[in-house]
Design a protein around this motif. Structure first.
Motif, PDB file in Angstrom:
ATOM      1  N   VAL A 268       0.805  -1.399   0.014  1.00 20.62           N
ATOM      2  CA  VAL A 268      -0.076   0.008  -0.039  1.00 20.62           C
ATOM      3  C   VAL A 268       0.931   1.356  -0.076  1.00 20.62           C
ATOM      4  CG1 VAL A 268      -1.617   1.243   1.347  1.00 20.62           C
ATOM      5  CG2 VAL A 268      -1.998  -1.032   1.103  1.00 20.62           C
ATOM      6  N   GLU A 269       0.651   2.145  -0.856  1.00 24.93           N
ATOM      7  CA  GLU A 269       1.430   3.675  -0.783  1.00 24.93           C
ATOM      8  C   GLU A 269       0.207   4.462  -0.774  1.00 24.93           C
ATOM      9  OE1 GLU A 269       4.181   5.973  -4.174  1.00 24.93           O
ATOM     10  OE2 GLU A 269       3.617   3.722  -4.615  1.00 24.93           O
ATOM     11  N   PHE A 270       0.859   5.591   0.169  1.00 28.69           N
ATOM     12  CA  PHE A 270       0.018   6.852   0.241  1.00 28.69           C
ATOM     13  C   PHE A 270       0.771   8.021  -0.596  1.00 28.69           C
ATOM     14  CE2 PHE A 270      -0.374   4.639   4.110  1.00 28.69           C
ATOM     15  CZ  PHE A 270      -1.685   4.802   4.656  1.00 28.69           C
ATOM     16  N   PRO A 271      -0.444   8.766  -0.821  1.00 27.34           N
ATOM     17  CA  PRO A 271      -0.157   9.948  -2.009  1.00 27.34           C
ATOM     18  C   PRO A 271       0.973  10.766  -1.363  1.00 27.34           C
ATOM     19  CG  PRO A 271      -2.236  10.460  -0.770  1.00 27.34           C
ATOM     20  CD  PRO A 271      -1.773   9.033  -0.433  1.00 27.34           C
ATOM     21  N   LYS A 272       1.675  11.232  -2.333  1.00 34.66           N
ATOM     22  CA  LYS A 272       2.978  11.889  -2.194  1.00 34.66           C
ATOM     23  C   LYS A 272       2.473  13.464  -1.538  1.00 34.66           C
ATOM     24  CE  LYS A 272       6.121   9.697  -5.296  1.00 34.66           C
ATOM     25  NZ  LYS A 272       7.088  10.018  -6.460  1.00 34.66           N
ATOM     26  N   ASP A 273       1.516  14.009  -2.206  1.00 33.54           N
ATOM     27  CA  ASP A 273       1.139  15.320  -1.852  1.00 33.54           C
ATOM     28  C   ASP A 273       0.917  15.284  -0.188  1.00 33.54           C
ATOM     29  OD1 ASP A 273       1.713  16.017  -4.246  1.00 33.54           O
ATOM     30  OD2 ASP A 273      -0.457  16.054  -4.997  1.00 33.54           O
ATOM     31  N   GLY A 274      -0.037  14.170   0.139  1.00 38.01           N
ATOM     32  CA  GLY A 274      -0.491  14.320   1.556  1.00 38.01           C
ATOM     33  C   GLY A 274       0.631  13.899   2.319  1.00 38.01           C
ATOM     34  N   CYS A 275       1.658  13.273   1.963  1.00 43.93           N
ATOM     35  CA  CYS A 275       2.776  12.897   2.859  1.00 43.93           C
ATOM     36  C   CYS A 275       3.650  14.161   3.012  1.00 43.93           C
ATOM     37  CB  CYS A 275       3.383  11.770   2.526  1.00 43.93           C
ATOM     38  SG  CYS A 275       2.682  10.077   2.725  1.00 43.93           S
ATOM     39  N   ARG A 276       3.959  14.831   1.998  1.00 43.97           N
ATOM     40  CA  ARG A 276       4.769  16.101   2.224  1.00 43.97           C
ATOM     41  C   ARG A 276       4.319  17.074   3.165  1.00 43.97           C
ATOM     42  NH1 ARG A 276       5.998  16.329  -4.482  1.00 43.97           N
ATOM     43  NH2 ARG A 276       7.319  14.830  -4.271  1.00 43.97           N
ATOM     44  N   GLN A 277       2.795  17.293   2.876  1.00 48.76           N
ATOM     45  CA  GLN A 277       2.194  18.255   3.783  1.00 48.76           C
ATOM     46  C   GLN A 277       2.087  17.686   5.406  1.00 48.76           C
ATOM     47  OE1 GLN A 277      -1.385  19.258   1.759  1.00 48.76           O
ATOM     48  NE2 GLN A 277      -0.139  19.947  -0.169  1.00 48.76           N
ATOM     49  N   CYS A 278       2.336  16.796   5.587  1.00 48.31           N
ATOM     50  CA  CYS A 278       1.980  16.035   7.035  1.00 48.31           C
ATOM     51  C   CYS A 278       3.105  16.569   7.914  1.00 48.31           C
ATOM     52  CB  CYS A 278       2.109  14.613   6.942  1.00 48.31           C
ATOM     53  SG  CYS A 278       1.848  13.812   8.550  1.00 48.31           S
ATOM     54  N   LEU A 279       2.483  17.166   9.128  1.00 47.23           N
ATOM     55  CA  LEU A 279       3.281  17.652  10.157  1.00 47.23           C
ATOM     56  C   LEU A 279       4.065  16.632  10.997  1.00 47.23           C
ATOM     57  CD1 LEU A 279       0.563  20.164  11.837  1.00 47.23           C
ATOM     58  CD2 LEU A 279       2.274  20.611   9.900  1.00 47.23           C
ATOM     59  N   VAL A 280       3.985  15.427  10.894  1.00 48.90           N
ATOM     60  CA  VAL A 280       4.778  14.368  11.409  1.00 48.90           C
ATOM     61  C   VAL A 280       5.454  13.450  10.531  1.00 48.90           C
ATOM     62  CG1 VAL A 280       3.257  14.502  13.548  1.00 48.90           C
ATOM     63  CG2 VAL A 280       2.678  12.760  11.591  1.00 48.90           C
ATOM     64  N   LYS A 281       5.574  14.064   9.268  1.00 48.32           N
ATOM     65  CA  LYS A 281       6.302  13.110   8.121  1.00 48.32           C
ATOM     66  C   LYS A 281       7.585  12.518   8.727  1.00 48.32           C
ATOM     67  CE  LYS A 281       7.998  13.303   3.449  1.00 48.32           C
ATOM     68  NZ  LYS A 281       9.259  12.930   3.904  1.00 48.32           N
ATOM     69  N   THR A 282       8.361  13.573   9.242  1.00 50.40           N
ATOM     70  CA  THR A 282       9.748  13.182   9.738  1.00 50.40           C
ATOM     71  C   THR A 282       9.720  12.128  10.847  1.00 50.40           C
ATOM     72  OG1 THR A 282       9.635  14.905  11.524  1.00 50.40           O
ATOM     73  CG2 THR A 282      10.754  15.415   9.456  1.00 50.40           C
ATOM     74  N   ALA A 283       8.626  11.997  11.341  1.00 48.44           N
ATOM     75  CA  ALA A 283       8.281  10.741  12.484  1.00 48.44           C
ATOM     76  C   ALA A 283       7.892   9.615  11.809  1.00 48.44           C
ATOM     77  CB  ALA A 283       7.605  11.199  13.720  1.00 48.44           C
ATOM     78  N   CYS A 284       7.541   9.506  10.398  1.00 55.38           N
ATOM     79  CA  CYS A 284       6.742   8.366   9.611  1.00 55.38           C
ATOM     80  C   CYS A 284       7.881   7.839   8.746  1.00 55.38           C
ATOM     81  CB  CYS A 284       5.648   9.094   9.295  1.00 55.38           C
ATOM     82  SG  CYS A 284       4.522   7.658   8.267  1.00 55.38           S
ATOM     83  N   THR A 285       8.574   8.615   7.842  1.00 57.94           N
ATOM     84  CA  THR A 285       9.193   8.136   6.674  1.00 57.94           C
ATOM     85  C   THR A 285      10.175   9.182   6.007  1.00 57.94           C
ATOM     86  OG1 THR A 285       8.932   7.059   4.466  1.00 57.94           O
ATOM     87  CG2 THR A 285       7.680   8.729   4.849  1.00 57.94           C
TER      88      THR A 285
END
Length: 406
Positions: A268-285
């Motif tokens: 399963v892959e999440f959309p890049k736009d949503g992940c880039r704008q996520c506030l906790v991205k650094t703690a996820c991937t």
């Protein structure tokens, strides 16, 4: 067997092949074997980890091996099937390649095409032995898989010993169960460690043999999850009907695929736009988008159920029965020399392991048998009785009872 370095292995193989040819057709080696060969291969190799002139030895040994193999191929075709000649050919391929100038070149660790340790020959004198690794233990030889009973009121009896080369535990376990089924020794539950257990194997064993496997299922770990800086896979909610996955921040996955592979995983892959704008991205991937892999629905439910169950005190108490096998393995290794095979070859090593298991069973059963009755002395003979009656001294023996004179 002695643990050989790579250069020692090639050199010993080069010594063993002419040894075999000298036994079968010594007159055919006249003119081929030189004084240099007598100096290099006249005795069993002992080079150590830091031999003198290593590059020269590598070059000379490679050229000698290629010369011998070409000579046997051209002039001794009837001897090409010799065990040591075939071992030399395979060991040469493991360690050398032919460069652009048609010369043997030593393969380094960073070069492509190195033989896998699971199939690489580790001794020219035992072609079935392989390199094996279990935790921090490294060895060359065979692996013994031991199965024993664990009933609380009876002695623990070894019921199966399987000797394999470097085969993963999950691949060796079906053969163990097949042997037990053939001997009508299947049990209702089989206790194993995490090396023998997988979700797919748990399903297969329950379906084919009706045996429940009791053991821990490892959690899939990554570099980020080990450091605790990433959301674990269990933190994602799976909607099986909609084929969607929702992350802890409420983002919905974009792609759901099941690529062809031996393990039926869903990616399963999440959309890049949503992940880039996520506030906790650094703690996820650290990638542009988070990717999650998991098993299909039925094995995933089994996996989740087992992982939840194995956290309970009841399950840990039940699985603690398996700890007894560690004592058996220690007894095999330290008390009976299981890792020092007295013969060459996997089949003979297996016979040694089986005989050792029989000896252990006899010893264990013997400690649970009732004590033997005390040995009764023999009655005195008629002449001895006459001596006692007449008070005539005679030699006393512990084998003969003494009757009072009367």
């Amino acid at each position: 067997m002695r643990d050989l370095t790579h250069l020692e292995l090639v050199t010993e193989a080069m010594r063993a092949a002419p040894e075999e040819l000298a036994r079968r057709a010594p007159h055919r080696l006249v003119g081929l074997v030189t004084e240099d060969w007598g100096r290099r291969y006249g005795r069993a190799v002992r080079l150590g980890k830091n031999p003198s002139r290593p590059k020269t030895r590598i070059k000379e040994t490679g050229e000698d091996v290629r010369l011998l193999l070409r000579y046997v191929h051209r002039y001794l075709p009837a001897l090409r099937d010799g065990e040591q000649v075939q071992a030399l050919r395979q060991i040469f391929v493991q360690h050398y390649c032919i460069d652009a100038q048609d010369r043997p070149k030593w393969q380094e660790a960073e070069d492509a095409g190195l033989t896998s340790s699971a199939v690489a020959i580790v001794s020219p004198h035992d072609l079935t032995a392989r390199y094996a690794r279990r935790g921090e233990t490294r060895r060359k030889g065979f692996l013994a898989h031991v199965t024993e009973t664990c009933d609380p009121d009876t002695p623990s009896v070894i019921t199966d010993v399987t000797t394999k080369a470097a085969v993963h535990d999950t691949k060796a376990f079906p053969g163990i169960l097949a042997n037990r089924n053939h001997k009508d020794l299947l049990s209702r539950e089989h206790f194993v460690d995490d090396g023998y257990l997988s979700v797919a194997l748990k399903q297969q064993v329950a379906r084919e043999y009706g045996v429940g496997l009791v053991g821990p299922i490892r959690a899939k770990t990554t570099r980020q999850s080990r450091k605790g800086t990433v959301f674990h896979r269990d933190a994602f909610a799976i909607n099986w009907d909609a084929r969607e996955v929702t992350c802890p921040q409420g983002k919905v996955s974009r792609r759901w695929s099941t690529p062809p592979s031996l393990a039926p995983y869903i990616n399963v892959e999440f959309p890049k736009d949503g992940c880039r704008q996520c506030l906790v991205k650094t703690a996820c991937t650290r990638a542009d988008a988070r990717k999650v892999s998991f098993l299909p629905r039925e094995p995933y439910d089994i996996q989740s159920e087992v992982r939840t169950e194995q956290q309970t005190r009841e399950w840990r108490s039940l699985h603690s029965l398996r700890a007894a096998i560690e004592g058996t393995i220690s007894e095999f290794v330290n008390g009976h020399g299981m890792r020092q095979c007295r013969c060459r070859g996997q089949d003979k090593a297996h016979v040694q392991h089986v005989l050792t298991a029989i000896a252990v069973n006899i010893e264990r059963i013997g400690t649970h048998l009732p004590p033997a009755p005390a040995r009764q002395p023999r009655n005195p003979t008629a002449l001895q009785g006459f001596f006692d009656w007449q008070h005539i001294a005679r030699p006393r023996s512990w084998r003969v009872a003494t009757h009072p004179a009367g």
